[in-house]
Motif scaffolding. Sequence first.
Motif, PDB file in Angstrom:
ATOM      1  N   ILE A 198       0.850  -1.180   0.000  1.00 12.08           N
ATOM      2  CA  ILE A 198       0.000   0.000   0.000  1.00 12.08           C
ATOM      3  C   ILE A 198       0.889   1.234   0.000  1.00 12.08           C
ATOM      4  O   ILE A 198       1.913   1.276   0.688  1.00 12.08           O
ATOM      5  N   LEU A 202      -4.353   6.943  -1.733  1.00  3.49           N
ATOM      6  CA  LEU A 202      -3.926   5.560  -1.537  1.00  3.49           C
ATOM      7  C   LEU A 202      -3.848   4.804  -2.857  1.00  3.49           C
ATOM      8  O   LEU A 202      -4.619   5.054  -3.780  1.00  3.49           O
ATOM      9  N   GLY A 243      -3.131   0.581  -3.928  1.00  8.44           N
ATOM     10  CA  GLY A 243      -2.776  -0.793  -3.574  1.00  8.44           C
ATOM     11  C   GLY A 243      -1.896  -1.409  -4.645  1.00  8.44           C
ATOM     12  O   GLY A 243      -2.034  -1.111  -5.832  1.00  8.44           O
TER      13      GLY A 243
END
Length: 219
Positions: free
Chosen positions: A191, A207, A209
């Motif tokens: 992450i 963010l 991933g």
Amino acid sequence: DLFKWAYAEKFIQTADSKISLGTNFPVVWLQYTRGIKGIMNSGFEYNKLDFRIRKSFLLKYLGKFTFQVNAGYVDPGVPATNIYYGVASYRAFTVFAPYSFATMRMNEFLDNKYVSVYLYHDFGQLLYKGKKWFHPEFALSQNIGFGWLDDPEAYSRIVINPIPMRLGYYESGFLVNNLVNLKLYTIGLGIFYRWGPYSFNYTGDNLAGKISVIFPFGR
């Protein structure tokens, strides 16, 4: 022309090629591009210089630390396709691409000179020894970028509000590698979080991933 300098680099010879085993010294890449007006219908004359250096350190009881610095310069006034947009690899969830900005959107920034620093520390199995079939390996990543655009007005007609990275772009990442070992390569998860002057108001937009795919022989 592209120049690479890797002092004391070692190779292994296969039946049809040579595979690099790396070197204990820094590896340096330097490329110079010259645009000549009138050659192959070119309408611009310019100079472009790209530089890259990478070095890894094995730190006793701490793991392996790797840094890479990229920098580039191109004369102002050339078409936008010939300057720098930032090495972006953002998707909400996608494969981890080393030496790129995991949270940066494509074509988000525009610079005719820049410098980027990529820091990566792999703890290996030092933080968690694991079990017979489960050996996760933890890693930290920190990426920083600065860029400048000498003549933004020249690009405002084709790029809406061209933004250089002059205030500094920052992102930090945490990866758990080797969650699944498929022998030929391993798969992990990570992450990344974008922070600093160019972060978004909504936390979720900062963010990204990642799926880490590592080939053991290339580490």
